[in-house]
Design an enzyme around this catalytic site. Structure first.
Site, PDB file in Angstrom:
ATOM      1  N   HIS A   1       9.219  -8.865   0.904  1.00  0.00           N
ATOM      2  CA  HIS A   1       9.032  -7.738   0.000  1.00  0.00           C
ATOM      3  C   HIS A   1       9.764  -8.055  -1.303  1.00  0.00           C
ATOM      4  O   HIS A   1      10.943  -8.436  -1.266  1.00  0.00           O
ATOM      5  CB  HIS A   1       9.679  -6.467   0.561  1.00  0.00           C
ATOM      6  CG  HIS A   1       9.129  -5.984   1.871  1.00  0.00           C
ATOM      7  ND1 HIS A   1       8.290  -4.902   1.986  1.00  0.00           N
ATOM      8  CD2 HIS A   1       9.322  -6.427   3.139  1.00  0.00           C
ATOM      9  CE1 HIS A   1       7.988  -4.694   3.268  1.00  0.00           C
ATOM     10  NE2 HIS A   1       8.614  -5.606   3.983  1.00  0.00           N
TER      11      HIS A   1
ATOM     12  N   HIS B   1       6.411 -11.843   5.939  1.00  0.00           N
ATOM     13  CA  HIS B   1       6.208 -11.394   4.555  1.00  0.00           C
ATOM     14  C   HIS B   1       7.553 -11.122   3.915  1.00  0.00           C
ATOM     15  O   HIS B   1       8.503 -10.691   4.564  1.00  0.00           O
ATOM     16  CB  HIS B   1       5.319 -10.148   4.490  1.00  0.00           C
ATOM     17  CG  HIS B   1       5.725  -9.045   5.420  1.00  0.00           C
ATOM     18  ND1 HIS B   1       5.459  -9.082   6.776  1.00  0.00           N
ATOM     19  CD2 HIS B   1       6.376  -7.875   5.199  1.00  0.00           C
ATOM     20  CE1 HIS B   1       5.922  -7.988   7.344  1.00  0.00           C
ATOM     21  NE2 HIS B   1       6.509  -7.241   6.410  1.00  0.00           N
TER      22      HIS B   1
ATOM     23  N   GLN C   1      10.431  -4.558  11.451  1.00  0.00           N
ATOM     24  CA  GLN C   1       9.190  -5.242  11.072  1.00  0.00           C
ATOM     25  C   GLN C   1       7.994  -4.543  11.708  1.00  0.00           C
ATOM     26  O   GLN C   1       7.959  -4.348  12.929  1.00  0.00           O
ATOM     27  CB  GLN C   1       9.237  -6.713  11.524  1.00  0.00           C
ATOM     28  CG  GLN C   1       8.006  -7.504  11.117  1.00  0.00           C
ATOM     29  CD  GLN C   1       8.099  -8.978  11.521  1.00  0.00           C
ATOM     30  OE1 GLN C   1       9.025  -9.389  12.222  1.00  0.00           O
ATOM     31  NE2 GLN C   1       7.150  -9.772  11.075  1.00  0.00           N
TER      32      GLN C   1
ATOM     33  N   ILE D   1       0.822  -1.216   0.000  1.00  0.00           N
ATOM     34  CA  ILE D   1       0.000   0.000   0.000  1.00  0.00           C
ATOM     35  C   ILE D   1       0.859   1.271   0.000  1.00  0.00           C
ATOM     36  O   ILE D   1       0.386   2.341  -0.395  1.00  0.00           O
ATOM     37  CB  ILE D   1      -0.962  -0.032   1.222  1.00  0.00           C
ATOM     38  CG1 ILE D   1      -2.193   0.798   0.987  1.00  0.00           C
ATOM     39  CG2 ILE D   1      -0.248   0.345   2.506  1.00  0.00           C
ATOM     40  CD1 ILE D   1      -3.301   0.542   2.001  1.00  0.00           C
TER      41      ILE D   1
HETATM   42  P1  AMP Z   1       7.359  -4.477   7.409  1.00  0.00           P
HETATM   43  O1  AMP Z   1       7.837  -3.123   7.848  1.00  0.00           O
HETATM   44  O2  AMP Z   1       8.452  -5.338   6.826  1.00  0.00           O
HETATM   45  O3  AMP Z   1       6.564  -5.174   8.478  1.00  0.00           O
HETATM   46  O4  AMP Z   1       6.392  -4.219   6.174  1.00  0.00           O
HETATM   47  C1  AMP Z   1       5.023  -4.082   6.286  1.00  0.00           C
HETATM   48  C2  AMP Z   1       4.548  -3.561   4.950  1.00  0.00           C
HETATM   49  O5  AMP Z   1       3.145  -3.752   4.879  1.00  0.00           O
HETATM   50  C3  AMP Z   1       4.806  -2.076   4.724  1.00  0.00           C
HETATM   51  O6  AMP Z   1       5.613  -1.916   3.558  1.00  0.00           O
HETATM   52  C4  AMP Z   1       3.411  -1.491   4.549  1.00  0.00           C
HETATM   53  O7  AMP Z   1       3.367  -0.465   3.594  1.00  0.00           O
HETATM   54  C5  AMP Z   1       2.618  -2.707   4.117  1.00  0.00           C
HETATM   55  N1  AMP Z   1       1.187  -2.660   4.397  1.00  0.00           N
HETATM   56  C6  AMP Z   1       0.592  -2.354   5.579  1.00  0.00           C
HETATM   57  N2  AMP Z   1      -0.734  -2.451   5.455  1.00  0.00           N
HETATM   58  C7  AMP Z   1      -0.991  -2.829   4.180  1.00  0.00           C
HETATM   59  C8  AMP Z   1      -2.177  -3.090   3.440  1.00  0.00           C
HETATM   60  N3  AMP Z   1      -3.403  -2.987   3.986  1.00  0.00           N
HETATM   61  N4  AMP Z   1      -2.071  -3.458   2.140  1.00  0.00           N
HETATM   62  C9  AMP Z   1      -0.852  -3.561   1.570  1.00  0.00           C
HETATM   63  N5  AMP Z   1       0.315  -3.334   2.221  1.00  0.00           N
HETATM   64  C10 AMP Z   1       0.236  -2.956   3.500  1.00  0.00           C
END
Ligand code: AMP
Length: 111
Positions: free
Chosen positions: A98, A96, A90, A30
């Site tokens: 990326h 997840h 995180q 997002i």
């Molecule tokens: P991390 O910091 O590795 O936990 O990454 C979490 C990621 O999830 C971030 O890049 C956010 O932008 C992404 N994110 C959070 N909520 C959503 C959502 N509803 N849809 C898509 N991506 C999201």
């Protein structure tokens, strides 16, 4: 309490889906940090890379290869990242990966 990614898996909140199978889901981030920014998650609730077992890793590996193929990035290249815990930055406590691509990415000192 369910993480936001569990809610995406359960269809409670929407996502821009890239690919899905029985075990894994890929969708666009997002808040993209590159022209292409896709997240790959297991449907099983796994907190982070520390909790990942070889069975789930194998499923994620095959699925990630399919996503990379689907996005046409196999030859162009990409970066694959998983953040773990506080030092890793995180934010969402559901494992997840990326996938970042779509431009020649920089590699800067992060701290
Ligand atoms: P991390 O910091 O590795 O936990 O990454 C979490 C990621 O999830 C971030 O890049 C956010 O932008 C992404 N994110 C959070 N909520 C959503 C959502 N509803 N849809 C898509 N991506 C999201």
């Amino acid at each position: 309490m369910s993480s936001i990614f569990k809610k995406i898996i359960d269809g409670e909140i929407p996502c821009k889906k890239v690919l899905e199978n029985e075990k894994c889901l890929a969708f666009y981030d997002i808040n993209p940090q590159a022209p292409i920014h896709v997240l790959i998650i297991p449907k099983k609730e796994i907190k982070d890379f520390n909790q990942l077992d070889s069975q789930s890793m194998s499923e994620l590996l095959d699925f990630t290869h399919q996503v990379i193929e689907h996005l046409g990035l196999k030859d162009k290249g990409y970066r694959l990242i998983t953040n773990v815990g506080e030092y890793g930055g995180q934010e969402v406590p559901h494992l997840h990966f990326h996938i970042l691509s779509g431009a020649k990415l920089k590699w800067e000192k992060l701290a």
